[in-house]
Design an enzyme around this catalytic site. Structure first.
Site, PDB file in Angstrom:
ATOM      1  CE1 TYR A   1      41.487  38.156  37.484  1.00  0.00           C
ATOM      2  CE2 TYR A   1      39.889  36.362  37.570  1.00  0.00           C
ATOM      3  CZ  TYR A   1      40.811  37.180  38.201  1.00  0.00           C
ATOM      4  OH  TYR A   1      41.065  37.013  39.537  1.00  0.00           O
TER       5      TYR A   1
ATOM      6  CE  LYS B   1      34.896  42.638  43.141  1.00  0.00           C
ATOM      7  NZ  LYS B   1      35.351  41.334  43.697  1.00  0.00           N
TER       8      LYS B   1
ATOM      9  CB  ILE C   1      41.156  40.388  48.697  1.00  0.00           C
ATOM     10  CG1 ILE C   1      39.935  39.519  48.376  1.00  0.00           C
ATOM     11  CG2 ILE C   1      42.180  39.572  49.484  1.00  0.00           C
ATOM     12  CD1 ILE C   1      40.233  38.321  47.486  1.00  0.00           C
TER      13      ILE C   1
ATOM     14  CG  ASP D   1      43.997  50.189  44.449  1.00  0.00           C
ATOM     15  OD1 ASP D   1      43.713  50.232  43.232  1.00  0.00           O
ATOM     16  OD2 ASP D   1      43.430  49.420  45.248  1.00  0.00           O
TER      17      ASP D   1
ATOM     18  CG  ASN E   1      32.404  31.947  44.002  1.00  0.00           C
ATOM     19  OD1 ASN E   1      33.048  31.026  43.508  1.00  0.00           O
ATOM     20  ND2 ASN E   1      31.509  32.627  43.303  1.00  0.00           N
TER      21      ASN E   1
ATOM     22  CB  SER F   1      41.774  33.678  39.712  1.00  0.00           C
ATOM     23  OG  SER F   1      40.366  33.558  39.579  1.00  0.00           O
TER      24      SER F   1
ATOM     25  CB  SER G   1      19.104  24.535  37.239  1.00  0.00           C
ATOM     26  OG  SER G   1      19.891  23.503  36.671  1.00  0.00           O
TER      27      SER G   1
END
Length: 328
Positions: free
Chosen positions: A143, A184, A11, A31, A175, A114, A209
């Site tokens: 997190y 990532k 992002i 960073d 998401n 988040s 599921s």
């Protein structure tokens, strides 16, 4: 000067690109690039500087008075990270320090919270910043807890009429998918992972599921195109009178099967999906539904329509993933 922490990340690098496209020339990325491909996320940018996070306090003191805004996206974002001490230092402590620094120097702070703060979702997905509502949330991992603890800390400061940045906004990302997430690995969006599988001639796989109310592949998420995320952040930057804690999603949950079908369509392939058991290690904590309540952001004045899942996936696949240069 505009500073983007985590500016070479997913992002963050999209924020940097958007700022440059707007004509901003005084952009600083903070960073850790390390030895992977993260540097490619900012390879096209014309930056004032790239600062290692360990050097950030010194850099800010050198430029105190010149920093208009800090877009704080830097964090340990892996939900699988188990070193809570490391998470506290990098997520909670650093964000709290930046809040104090921006308060002292009349700078603005837009920081990443988040949707992981909502835990299993049983309390809903309303981005209330009321302390009693925040107290009801129970994140499922360290997190999510670190982001939640940060939000609650700032709520307490505001309630006590403590110092605050000139503008502040916490962003509860749902998401997010889009370009520049390639570094990532297994934490990439399902879109990126499915594209790689289908390009290699493999069968698409989704989780079965284990909940009676959902069919295989029918688990629901609020998938949001990174272009929409950045548009919201740019709107906040353009409206310094707006400060609050906001959900960043579409407001419309869609299934993983919908997502997979959108990838097949964007690639011009016939659907071929295999369903595999959800790993037992995450099965008891697996979320079957997330959907951002976007009412507060809309009431604050943000009016742009969100990109549909099909259009976002099409753009990601055809404009980035399927090209020789997939980086923004």
């Amino acid at each position: 000067m505009l500073i983007v922490t985590g500016g070479a990340g997913f992002i963050g690098s999209n924020i940097v690109a958007a700022l440059e496209e707007r004509g901003e020339t005084d952009i600083v990325v903070v960073d850790r690039l390390r030895d992977g491909i993260k540097w490619k996320n900012i390879a096209k940018r014309n930056l004032r500087d790239i600062v290692h996070p360990d050097e950030l306090p010194h850099f800010l003191e050198e430029h105190a008075g010149n920093v208009e805004a800090i877009f704080h996206m830097g964090a340990i974002s892996a939900t699988t990270e188990t070193d809570a001490d490391k998470i506290v230092v990098n997520n909670l402590k650093l964000t709290a320090w930046l809040w104090e620094w921006c308060s002292r120097h009349s700078s603005r702070l837009i920081y990443a919270s988040s949707a992981a703060t909502y835990g299993d979702g049983k309390q809903g997905f309303d981005d209330s910043f009321d302390d009693a509502d925040l107290a009801k949330l129970a994140p499922l991992n360290a997190y999510g807890w670190s982001k939640h603890a940060t939000d609650r800390r700032f709520r307490r400061i505001l309630d006590q009429n403590g110092f605050r940045p000139k503008q502040w906004a916490g962003l509860k990302f749902f998401n997010v998918y889009g370009p520049n997430e390639y570094h990532k690995g297994g934490m990439r969006s399902v879109v990126s992972q499915l594209f790689d599988k289908l390009s290699a001639g493999e069968t698409a796989t989704l989780f079965k599921s284990h909940h009676p109310d959902y069919e295989d592949g029918g688990q629901l998420r609020d998938f949001v195109w990174v272009g929409d995320v950045v548009d919201i952040i740019m709107w906040l930057y353009d409206n310094p009178q707006v400060s609050d804690l906001f959900n960043i999603g579409t407001g419309k949950a869609r299934s993983f099967k919908d997502l997979a079908l959108a990838v097949f369509s964007a690639m011009g392939k016939e659907p071929d999906i295999k369903f595999v058991p959800t790993p037992e290690s995450i099965r008891d904590k697996y979320q079957y539904f997330t959907e951002a309540n976007m009412t507060k952001l809309r009431k604050s004045g943000y009016g742009k329509e969100m990109t549909s899942l099909e259009e976002g996936v099409r753009s990601y696949v055809q404009d980035y993933l399927a090209t020789e240069d997939p980086f923004r």
